[in-house]
Design an enzyme around this catalytic site. Structure first.
Site, PDB file in Angstrom:
ATOM      1  CG  MET A   1      -1.698  -1.335   1.398  1.00  0.00           C
ATOM      2  SD  MET A   1      -2.828  -1.747   0.068  1.00  0.00           S
ATOM      3  CE  MET A   1      -3.709  -3.111   0.800  1.00  0.00           C
ATOM      4  CB  SER A   2       0.458   4.572   1.529  1.00  0.00           C
ATOM      5  OG  SER A   2      -0.603   4.952   0.686  1.00  0.00           O
ATOM      6  CG  MET A   3       4.247   0.662   4.264  1.00  0.00           C
ATOM      7  SD  MET A   3       4.957  -0.689   5.236  1.00  0.00           S
ATOM      8  CE  MET A   3       4.505  -2.124   4.248  1.00  0.00           C
TER       9      MET A   3
END
Length: 441
Positions: free
Chosen positions: A158-160
């Site tokens: 995801m937004s990692m």
């Protein structure tokens, strides 16, 4: 935009991209099934030859990122969407060193929103954990797999993903290849007439740009839907006349306010940074990530990134990777750019990230569980006594780095709702408790 395209992209773009404040894309069970009862193996998703219709999770179905199907999907992104490889190269992986500590399961802490103690082991189920890795002083002390994940599979980060894009940019800054005070338009002239044009690279990196861009998912006219349509890797519907791909969409974004004054978490900043990096280096983000980090850190597996219809990797949320390999990313950050006795990037890179961003600008965003924090180069800085910082993504994805405890925690998760504000009350005190346990032992 046609209905099927819009619904499928709720899953593809929004859920992969945004790490806080997200409303569910589809209806969910109320209350949701427990971690045990929503286990994808127990529910039998995609089992059989062929699977029966009620067990199918396919594209372009609109609900493959709805809970509980989510718990299968996070390990199978490339079966639903086109992707680009992040190669680990052809050298042998460098094994991690192990010194497992079974006592961690019994570590106790009190959640931020409660007064009853909880054990570390109980928190894993409460947070719908798919994978948990703890590294202390460069040794793996804890490793668990649940749900769809095992040591051979990959999970959506995801937004990692944003933090890795930010890391690449900060490396280029430290090496003198990228001027973070430069105007974006000077590096990517195509953005000169957009809101990004007059912003500095640093304002993009720290998400203090002032963008006329709405992410109100309840509003069918919100900008997020035009962004989603542009970024779709699927064929555009008949009559579609909007932008095609991430880069074309960025050129349409207007300005609202003054750059540099307020933190605003918007994934399109990362897409803009990805364009800047690619224009500067002549490499797309997947290629550069492989060249500078993945092929040099002793990774066990290739990673992969989702792409738009023109093959542009999704810099803001498209990465899937193995648990241990994200542990290696955490070790790199903990050790200031070194791993396996090799320096991959200057120590200054991590020092600049750990110093944090503008606390006043961040405070205006109102993150209740991150009070006193900041955002720097697309990493979340806690400014707590241990100097912790993290990469974070929807549904509970985390690389948590605690320099004082010499500890890295990596969690993959498939929490029923997206926003980390629902998970932080358990997770943040749990991480601190484990850090203190490791320091004592």
């Amino acid at each position: 935009m046609s209905g099927p395209i819009c619904k499928a992209l709720v899953a593809f773009i929004i859920v992969l991209a945004f790490s806080d404040g997200l409303k569910p894309a589809v209806a969910q069970s109320d209350p949701p099934l427990s971690a045990e009862h929503s286990d994808p193996g127990r529910l039998g998703w995609m089992t059989g030859f062929p699977p029966p219709p009620e067990k199918l999770i396919t594209h372009p179905e609109s609900d493959y990122f709805g809970f509980p199907k989510l718990r299968w999907t996070v390990c199978h992104i490339r079966e639903l969407l086109p992707t680009k490889q992040v190669s680990r190269g052809i050298g042998a992986p460098v094994p991690l060193t192990y010194a497992l500590d079974d006592s961690i399961d019994a570590v106790r802490f009190t959640p931020l929103d409660g007064d009853e103690p909880m054990t570390w082991k109980a928190s894993l189920s409460a947070n719908y954990t798919d994978g948990m890795l703890i590294i202390h002083k460069d040794r793996v002390v804890y490793e668990r797999y649940f749900g769809c994940l095992d040591e051979m599979s990959q999970h959506a980060a995801m937004s990692m993903t944003k933090s890795l894009t930010g890391l690449l940019a900060e490396i280029l800054v430290a090496e003198g290849e990228l001027d973070d005070t430069a105007k974006v338009a000077d590096l990517v002239p195509e953005l000169s007439r957009s809101a990004f044009g007059e912003a500095t690279v640093r304002q993009v990196m720290d998400m203090t740009t002032a963008l006329d861009y709405s992410e109100d998912y309840a509003d069918p006219e919100a900008d997020i839907w035009a962004y989603s349509a542009a970024a779709s890797p699927l064929p555009k519907p008949e009559g579609y006349e909007g932008p095609n791909g991430y880069f074309e969409y960025l050129q349409t974004v207007g300005q609202d306010g003054v750059h540099g004054q307020t933190f605003g978490y918007r994934t399109i900043n990362t897409d803009a940074l990805g364009w800047i990096i690619s224009r500067l280096t002549g490499r797309n983000i997947a290629e550069l990530l492989s060249e500078r980090i993945w092929s040099r850190m002793g990774a066990e597996q290739d990673a992969y990134m989702t792409i738009d219809g023109k093959g542009t990797p999704f810099a803001g949320g498209g990465l899937s990777a193995g648990l241990r390999d994200l542990g290696r990313i955490g070790v790199l950050m903990l050790n200031g750019g070194e791993i396996n006795g090799q320096r991959l990037f200057p120590k200054e890179v991590v020092a600049r990230i750990r110093a944090g961003g503008d606390k006043e600008a961040f405070a205006k965003a109102g993150y209740a569980t991150l009070d006193g924090g900041s955002y720097r180069s697309m990493w979340w800085i806690f400014h707590n006594p241990h100097g912790a910082f993290a990469a974070r993504g929807v549904h509970g994805q985390t690389i948590y780095v605690d320099p004082t405890a010499e500890m890295v925690i990596v969690r993959f998760s498939s929490f029923p709702t997206a926003g980390n504000a629902k998970i932080d009350p358990n997770s943040l005190p749990a991480y601190q408790a484990v850090a203190e346990h490791l320091m004592r032992h």
